[in-house]
Design an enzyme around this catalytic site. Structure first.
Site, PDB file in Angstrom:
ATOM      1  N   HIS A 229       1.283  -1.074   0.396  1.00  0.00           N
ATOM      2  CA  HIS A 229      -0.126   0.217  -0.587  1.00  0.00           C
ATOM      3  C   HIS A 229       0.683   1.580  -0.293  1.00  0.00           C
ATOM      4  O   HIS A 229       0.753   1.569  -1.130  1.00  0.00           O
ATOM      5  CB  HIS A 229      -0.790  -0.117   1.118  1.00  0.00           C
ATOM      6  CG  HIS A 229      -1.948   0.633   1.563  1.00  0.00           C
ATOM      7  ND1 HIS A 229      -1.403   2.232   1.755  1.00  0.00           N
ATOM      8  CD2 HIS A 229      -2.977   1.319   0.602  1.00  0.00           C
ATOM      9  CE1 HIS A 229      -2.379   3.169   2.230  1.00  0.00           C
ATOM     10  NE2 HIS A 229      -3.384   2.845   1.201  1.00  0.00           N
ATOM     11  N   GLU A 269      -3.740  -4.334   9.609  1.00  0.00           N
ATOM     12  CA  GLU A 269      -4.220  -3.279   8.281  1.00  0.00           C
ATOM     13  C   GLU A 269      -3.282  -2.275   8.282  1.00  0.00           C
ATOM     14  O   GLU A 269      -3.510  -1.190   8.508  1.00  0.00           O
ATOM     15  CB  GLU A 269      -5.503  -2.744   8.611  1.00  0.00           C
ATOM     16  CG  GLU A 269      -6.664  -3.850   8.347  1.00  0.00           C
ATOM     17  CD  GLU A 269      -8.002  -3.487   7.463  1.00  0.00           C
ATOM     18  OE1 GLU A 269      -7.763  -2.577   6.946  1.00  0.00           O
ATOM     19  OE2 GLU A 269      -9.523  -3.929   8.291  1.00  0.00           O
ATOM     20  N   HIS A 271      -1.142   0.595   6.789  1.00  0.00           N
ATOM     21  CA  HIS A 271      -1.309   1.746   5.975  1.00  0.00           C
ATOM     22  C   HIS A 271      -0.202   2.496   5.952  1.00  0.00           C
ATOM     23  O   HIS A 271       0.716   2.308   5.358  1.00  0.00           O
ATOM     24  CB  HIS A 271      -2.548   3.110   6.214  1.00  0.00           C
ATOM     25  CG  HIS A 271      -3.274   2.173   5.922  1.00  0.00           C
ATOM     26  ND1 HIS A 271      -4.416   1.659   4.795  1.00  0.00           N
ATOM     27  CD2 HIS A 271      -4.549   1.596   6.454  1.00  0.00           C
ATOM     28  CE1 HIS A 271      -5.251   0.713   5.122  1.00  0.00           C
ATOM     29  NE2 HIS A 271      -6.352   1.012   6.319  1.00  0.00           N
ATOM     30  N   GLU A 286      -4.581   0.438  11.304  1.00  0.00           N
ATOM     31  CA  GLU A 286      -6.003   0.811  11.407  1.00  0.00           C
ATOM     32  C   GLU A 286      -6.669   0.543  12.011  1.00  0.00           C
ATOM     33  O   GLU A 286      -7.670   0.788  13.198  1.00  0.00           O
ATOM     34  CB  GLU A 286      -6.748  -0.031  10.024  1.00  0.00           C
ATOM     35  CG  GLU A 286      -8.059   1.294  10.006  1.00  0.00           C
ATOM     36  CD  GLU A 286      -8.804   1.197   8.836  1.00  0.00           C
ATOM     37  OE1 GLU A 286      -9.435   0.770   8.228  1.00  0.00           O
ATOM     38  OE2 GLU A 286      -8.064   0.856   7.407  1.00  0.00           O
TER      39      GLU A 286
END
Length: 297
Positions: A229, A269, A271, A286
């Site tokens: 990401h 998660e 990021h 997250e």
């Protein structure tokens, strides 16, 4: 590779972008809470300070430390660029394009802030006094995502998520695009290193690099479903990458080989990320946590 975690938000608030700002004995760590319209600061002692933007739908996303010692961030949900100065005063500046959806953000070689407008196929510039200019990129539906600057050259690099390309733009708005060899790769994150520009392909499970001559190379990750990401280049020519789909971060050397992977938990998660001067890495998870991967040798 030691990792410490610091809870900075509830699990539904969504820590997203990370920026480091020089502090006392250690940098301040700033992160955006994309789901609640809040920005947090962690300083010495690991105390978490919250800055409420008074706009729960503002979706603060990418954040950087500006040349004015303030932190700047995109407000994807309400079409503004936000700023918090060194004394904690919050301000914001609207972009020019309705529905522009500002997202990516970087400091340009001209000491202005440059940002992507995903919904308008434009790149924007905001000076330190809040004046905004926008440049059409000439690619309809390109969906410009992250953006990075080359400090020693007057140019910017950004990913075109829906056009499946990497783009380079001069400061007067001239754009050159470089299509990716892999179709529907979904490029997102991008970062300028000492001898090349690194980027990630979310849908293809690959990391790529492109040099100043436009020569582009792709490196498949061991897990093609890991959903890379964000990427942060390192001074030695390599990079760190968040693997959103596999709940980890990976370290690549300058040749594109994965030399380390740090498991942060299957549901974490990860990021945004930022590399500290000492080589440590801060990652926004997250689940409401900032992970600190201590200096890597």
């Amino acid at each position: 590779m030691p990792v410490t975690e610091l809870k900075v938000a509830d699990s539904n608030e969504g820590p997203y972008g990370v920026a480091l700002r020089p502090g006392g004995s250690a940098p301040e760590v700033w992160t955006t809470l994309v789901h609640t319209g809040v920005v947090t600061r962690v300083a010495e002692g690991n105390e978490v300070e919250r800055f409420d933007l008074d706009a729960s739908g503002s979706r603060p996303s990418v954040i950087v430390t500006g040349p004015d010692d303030a932190v700047w961030f995109t407000r994807n949900g309400d079409n503004q660029i936000g700023r918090i100065d060194s004394s904690g005063v919050v301000s914001s500046y609207p972009v020019l394009s309705d529905g522009g959806s500002p997202y990516g953000l970087c400091i340009g070689p001209d000491d202005a802030l440059w940002f992507t407008l995903m919904g308008a196929d434009k790149i924007g510039r905001i000076s330190l006094d809040g004046s905004v200019t926008e440049f059409a990129i000439g690619v309809a539906g390109g969906f410009p995502a992250h953006i990075a600057a080359t400090p020693e050259r007057p140019e910017l690099w950004f990913t075109l998520n829906q056009a499946n390309a990497i783009a380079r733009m001069s400061l007067d708005g001239e754009v050159t695009t470089y299509p990716l060899p892999t179709g529907q790769a979904g490029p997102v994150g991008i970062s300028v290193g000492p001898d090349a520009v690194w980027f990630v392909e979310l849908l293809a499970g690959q990391v790529g690099r492109i040099d100043q001559d436009g020569v582009l190379t792709e490196f498949p990750l061991p897990d093609r479903s890991s959903k890379p990401h964000a990427v942060a280049a390192t001074p030695d020519g390599g990079c760190w990458v968040t693997l959103w789909g596999s709940g980890s971060v990976a370290r690549l050397d300058r040749d594109g080989s994965v030399v380390a992977e740090v498991d942060l938990g299957a549901e974490s998660e990860p990021h945004g990320l930022a590399v500290a001067p000492d080589g440590g890495v801060w990652v926004a998870l997250e689940i409401g946590v900032l992970a600190h991967i201590h200096a890597w040798e």
